[in-house]
Design a protein around this motif. Structure first.
Motif, PDB file in Angstrom:
ATOM      1  N   ALA A  75     -13.503-135.499 -17.743  1.00 15.34           N
ATOM      2  CA  ALA A  75     -13.283-135.804 -16.323  1.00 15.34           C
ATOM      3  C   ALA A  75     -11.795-135.952 -16.019  1.00 15.34           C
ATOM      4  N   GLU A  76     -11.400-135.385 -14.900  1.00 16.59           N
ATOM      5  CA  GLU A  76     -10.019-135.486 -14.432  1.00 16.59           C
ATOM      6  C   GLU A  76      -9.897-136.322 -13.171  1.00 16.59           C
ATOM      7  N   LYS A  77     -11.018-136.460 -12.452  1.00 16.19           N
ATOM      8  CA  LYS A  77     -11.044-137.232 -11.210  1.00 16.19           C
ATOM      9  C   LYS A  77     -12.337-138.027 -11.153  1.00 16.19           C
ATOM     10  N   ALA A  78     -12.331-139.056 -10.309  1.00 14.86           N
ATOM     11  CA  ALA A  78     -13.516-139.896 -10.129  1.00 14.86           C
ATOM     12  C   ALA A  78     -13.884-139.948  -8.654  1.00 14.86           C
ATOM     13  N   LEU A  79     -15.182-140.078  -8.399  1.00 14.94           N
ATOM     14  CA  LEU A  79     -15.725-140.099  -7.049  1.00 14.94           C
ATOM     15  C   LEU A  79     -16.769-141.195  -6.952  1.00 14.94           C
ATOM     16  N   LEU A  80     -16.752-141.925  -5.838  1.00 15.27           N
ATOM     17  CA  LEU A  80     -17.777-142.930  -5.582  1.00 15.27           C
ATOM     18  C   LEU A  80     -17.899-143.153  -4.088  1.00 15.27           C
ATOM     19  N   THR A  81     -18.956-143.828  -3.690  1.00 15.70           N
ATOM     20  CA  THR A  81     -19.129-144.225  -2.305  1.00 15.70           C
ATOM     21  C   THR A  81     -19.403-145.726  -2.266  1.00 15.70           C
ATOM     22  N   THR A  82     -18.994-146.339  -1.172  1.00 13.88           N
ATOM     23  CA  THR A  82     -19.218-147.777  -1.010  1.00 13.88           C
ATOM     24  C   THR A  82     -19.222-148.114   0.476  1.00 13.88           C
ATOM     25  N   PHE A  83     -19.895-149.180   0.815  1.00 14.37           N
ATOM     26  CA  PHE A  83     -19.880-149.684   2.180  1.00 14.37           C
ATOM     27  C   PHE A  83     -18.689-150.620   2.361  1.00 14.37           C
ATOM     28  N   GLU A  84     -18.268-150.784   3.592  1.00 15.64           N
ATOM     29  CA  GLU A  84     -17.140-151.661   3.913  1.00 15.64           C
ATOM     30  C   GLU A  84     -17.387-153.087   3.414  1.00 15.64           C
ATOM     31  N   PHE A  85     -18.632-153.548   3.498  1.00 13.93           N
ATOM     32  CA  PHE A  85     -18.953-154.919   3.103  1.00 13.93           C
ATOM     33  C   PHE A  85     -19.206-155.056   1.606  1.00 13.93           C
ATOM     34  N   GLN A  86     -19.089-153.961   0.864  1.00 15.96           N
ATOM     35  CA  GLN A  86     -19.284-154.040  -0.581  1.00 15.96           C
ATOM     36  C   GLN A  86     -17.939-154.164  -1.289  1.00 15.96           C
ATOM     37  N   ALA A  87     -17.526-153.142  -2.003  1.00 17.49           N
ATOM     38  CA  ALA A  87     -16.407-153.287  -2.935  1.00 17.49           C
ATOM     39  C   ALA A  87     -15.201-152.403  -2.637  1.00 17.49           C
ATOM     40  N   ARG A  88     -14.986-152.017  -1.398  1.00 18.72           N
ATOM     41  CA  ARG A  88     -13.852-151.136  -1.082  1.00 18.72           C
ATOM     42  C   ARG A  88     -12.539-151.699  -1.612  1.00 18.72           C
ATOM     43  N   THR A  89     -12.261-152.947  -1.348  1.00 23.01           N
ATOM     44  CA  THR A  89     -11.001-153.562  -1.778  1.00 23.01           C
ATOM     45  C   THR A  89     -10.872-153.557  -3.297  1.00 23.01           C
ATOM     46  N   PHE A  90     -11.952-153.859  -4.005  1.00 26.27           N
ATOM     47  CA  PHE A  90     -11.951-153.829  -5.470  1.00 26.27           C
ATOM     48  C   PHE A  90     -11.531-152.448  -5.969  1.00 26.27           C
ATOM     49  N   PHE A 112     -17.743-145.411   2.950  1.00 29.70           N
ATOM     50  CA  PHE A 112     -16.558-144.707   2.481  1.00 29.70           C
ATOM     51  C   PHE A 112     -16.836-143.847   1.258  1.00 29.70           C
ATOM     52  N   THR A 113     -16.176-142.706   1.208  1.00 35.22           N
ATOM     53  CA  THR A 113     -16.091-141.892   0.001  1.00 35.22           C
ATOM     54  C   THR A 113     -14.688-142.130  -0.545  1.00 35.22           C
ATOM     55  N   MET A 114     -14.613-142.432  -1.853  1.00 43.38           N
ATOM     56  CA  MET A 114     -13.333-142.746  -2.473  1.00 43.38           C
ATOM     57  C   MET A 114     -13.142-141.896  -3.723  1.00 43.38           C
ATOM     58  N   VAL A 115     -11.891-141.525  -4.003  1.00 39.46           N
ATOM     59  CA  VAL A 115     -11.581-140.751  -5.204  1.00 39.46           C
ATOM     60  C   VAL A 115     -10.382-141.344  -5.925  1.00 39.46           C
ATOM     61  N   LYS A 116     -10.259-140.975  -7.188  1.00 37.91           N
ATOM     62  CA  LYS A 116      -9.150-141.415  -8.017  1.00 37.91           C
ATOM     63  C   LYS A 116      -8.859-140.315  -9.030  1.00 37.91           C
ATOM     64  N   SER A 117      -7.576-140.065  -9.271  1.00 37.73           N
ATOM     65  CA  SER A 117      -7.196-139.164 -10.360  1.00 37.73           C
ATOM     66  C   SER A 117      -7.249-139.934 -11.655  1.00 37.73           C
ATOM     67  N   LEU A 118      -7.876-139.357 -12.662  1.00 34.46           N
ATOM     68  CA  LEU A 118      -7.935-139.991 -13.975  1.00 34.46           C
ATOM     69  C   LEU A 118      -6.841-139.465 -14.897  1.00 34.46           C
ATOM     70  N   SER A 119      -6.061-138.489 -14.413  1.00 31.30           N
ATOM     71  CA  SER A 119      -4.972-137.931 -15.193  1.00 31.30           C
ATOM     72  C   SER A 119      -3.753-138.841 -15.092  1.00 31.30           C
ATOM     73  N   MET A 120      -3.053-139.003 -16.175  1.00 31.22           N
ATOM     74  CA  MET A 120      -1.872-139.867 -16.194  1.00 31.22           C
ATOM     75  C   MET A 120      -0.826-139.344 -15.220  1.00 31.22           C
ATOM     76  N   GLY A 121      -0.291-140.250 -14.400  1.00 32.04           N
ATOM     77  CA  GLY A 121       0.806-139.910 -13.508  1.00 32.04           C
ATOM     78  C   GLY A 121       0.418-139.145 -12.272  1.00 32.04           C
ATOM     79  N   LYS A 122      -0.852-138.814 -12.058  1.00 32.34           N
ATOM     80  CA  LYS A 122      -1.284-138.078 -10.875  1.00 32.34           C
ATOM     81  C   LYS A 122      -2.091-138.987  -9.970  1.00 32.34           C
ATOM     82  N   GLN A 123      -1.984-138.752  -8.677  1.00 30.70           N
ATOM     83  CA  GLN A 123      -2.784-139.474  -7.696  1.00 30.70           C
ATOM     84  C   GLN A 123      -3.420-138.558  -6.750  1.00 30.70           C
TER      85      GLN A 123
END
Length: 123
Positions: A75-90, A112-123
């Motif tokens: 995996a190079e990227k991560a994907l998840l969904t969350t509600f505003e009242f759940q864990a967005r800030t986390f 919300f749909t949220m993503v993150k790069s799992l590669s070092m130094g990339k966002q």
């Protein structure tokens, strides 16, 4: 049929599950995560931790372990969904960024749909 062969290829061969359960000292479930790696993405489907165990670093450790395993699976990227009242800030504190929002779902909140790069130094 071409559509079927495409679906079978990616659903059966490419999906790599990650399932982690967190137990307390009495071997009772207190949390867990269910995710899959496919198409070089980690998709987090279910992530929960009993309320009384939140804020102790267990969620952070569980998420980091899941991301580590996912990277080992390609995996190079991560994907998840969350509600505003759940864990967005986390998730934002862990490097996830909002890339999509459905407003007023549920009424008065957002999804919300949220993503993150799992590669070092990339966002």
């Amino acid at each position: 049929m071409k559509i079927r062969s495409f679906i079978e290829k990616y659903e059966k061969k490419e999906r790599q599950p990650i399932n982690i359960i967190v137990l307390d000292e009495n071997k009772q479930w207190i949390g867990g995560i269910h995710a899959e790696v496919y198409w070089n993405w980690l998709e987090i489907n279910d992530f929960w931790l009993k309320k009384e165990y939140r804020g102790e670093g267990i969620g952070k450790e569980l998420l980091e372990l899941t991301e580590k395993i996912a990277k080992e699976k390609g995996a190079e990227k991560a994907l998840l969904t969350t509600f505003e009242f759940q864990a967005r800030t986390f998730y934002e504190m862990k490097g996830y960024k909002v890339v999509g929002e459905i407003k007023d779902y549920p009424p008065g909140s957002s999804y919300f749909t949220m993503v993150k790069s799992l590669s070092m130094g990339k966002q």
